[in-house]
Design a protein around this motif. Structure first.
Motif, PDB file in Angstrom:
ATOM      1  N   ILE A 162     -21.960  -3.072  -5.680  1.00  0.00           N
ATOM      2  CA  ILE A 162     -22.406  -1.843  -6.359  1.00  0.00           C
ATOM      3  C   ILE A 162     -23.819  -1.497  -5.925  1.00  0.00           C
ATOM      4  CG2 ILE A 162     -22.999  -0.825  -8.600  1.00  0.00           C
ATOM      5  CD1 ILE A 162     -20.618  -2.316  -9.786  1.00  0.00           C
ATOM      6  N   ARG A 163     -24.701  -2.488  -5.826  1.00  0.00           N
ATOM      7  CA  ARG A 163     -26.083  -2.248  -5.387  1.00  0.00           C
ATOM      8  C   ARG A 163     -26.124  -1.679  -3.977  1.00  0.00           C
ATOM      9  NH1 ARG A 163     -27.035  -7.541  -7.032  1.00  0.00           N
ATOM     10  NH2 ARG A 163     -27.535  -8.050  -4.877  1.00  0.00           N
ATOM     11  N   ALA A 164     -25.131  -2.011  -3.147  1.00  0.00           N
ATOM     12  CA  ALA A 164     -25.091  -1.513  -1.767  1.00  0.00           C
ATOM     13  C   ALA A 164     -25.012   0.006  -1.719  1.00  0.00           C
ATOM     14  CB  ALA A 164     -23.905  -2.128  -1.020  1.00  0.00           C
ATOM     15  N   ASN A 165     -24.508   0.606  -2.783  1.00  0.00           N
ATOM     16  CA  ASN A 165     -24.416   2.071  -2.846  1.00  0.00           C
ATOM     17  C   ASN A 165     -25.680   2.716  -3.396  1.00  0.00           C
ATOM     18  OD1 ASN A 165     -21.773   2.162  -1.833  1.00  0.00           O
ATOM     19  ND2 ASN A 165     -20.969   1.643  -3.850  1.00  0.00           N
ATOM     20  N   GLY A 166     -26.680   1.917  -3.720  1.00  0.00           N
ATOM     21  CA  GLY A 166     -27.958   2.448  -4.176  1.00  0.00           C
ATOM     22  C   GLY A 166     -28.216   2.214  -5.649  1.00  0.00           C
ATOM     23  N   THR A 167     -29.467   2.417  -6.009  1.00  0.00           N
ATOM     24  CA  THR A 167     -29.916   2.206  -7.383  1.00  0.00           C
ATOM     25  C   THR A 167     -29.193   3.119  -8.358  1.00  0.00           C
ATOM     26  OG1 THR A 167     -32.090   1.593  -6.559  1.00  0.00           O
ATOM     27  CG2 THR A 167     -31.962   2.186  -8.866  1.00  0.00           C
ATOM     28  N   ALA A 168     -28.968   4.361  -7.970  1.00  0.00           N
ATOM     29  CA  ALA A 168     -28.299   5.308  -8.868  1.00  0.00           C
ATOM     30  C   ALA A 168     -26.878   4.843  -9.197  1.00  0.00           C
ATOM     31  CB  ALA A 168     -28.274   6.704  -8.257  1.00  0.00           C
TER      32      ALA A 168
END
Length: 124
Positions: free
Chosen positions: A43-49
């Motif tokens: 999930i973090r790989a897709n960014g902070t948002a």
């Protein structure tokens, strides 16, 4: 790193402002507080948002599942049930690896309190 969640420096925090249903149609609890979370790598790989969205959605689902069974006059009971559910680190079955905890305060607006009293036949 006990219980599967990450060390304090890799956790994220955000403010929460939401409305969750009561058992009376159209009357909602206002939820405000702080959500602390740690998202898994995918999930973090897709960014902070994306990580924040996953955590907020998980908290929203949990909050709604608790408040929707409480009448407005059961605010204290709803608050205590919510606190027990979110005060300690836990993961969700819908998003394995997402750890979260929160400090949330429930309240009713004056308008919702008045509507609830009218609905129940009591003077506002």
């Amino acid at each position: 790193m006990s219980h599967g969640h990450a060390p304090w420096w890799s956790r994220r925090r955000c403010r929460i402002r939401s409305q969750w249903p009561t058992s009376l149609p159209g009357i909602r609890f206002c939820a405000r507080g702080t959500l602390t979370y740690q998202a898994p790598a995918h999930i973090r790989a897709n960014g902070t948002a994306s990580a924040r969205a996953a955590a907020r959605l998980a908290l929203d689902k949990l909050g709604r599942s608790i408040t929707e069974y409480h009448r407005p006059e059961q605010l204290d009971t709803a608050q205590e049930n919510l606190t027990l559910a979110v005060a300690h680190w836990h993961t969700t079955k819908d998003t394995p690896g997402l750890w979260l905890k929160a400090r949330i305060t429930l309240m009713l607006t004056e308008q919702d309190t008045a509507w609830a009293q009218r609905f129940q036949g009591r003077p506002a």
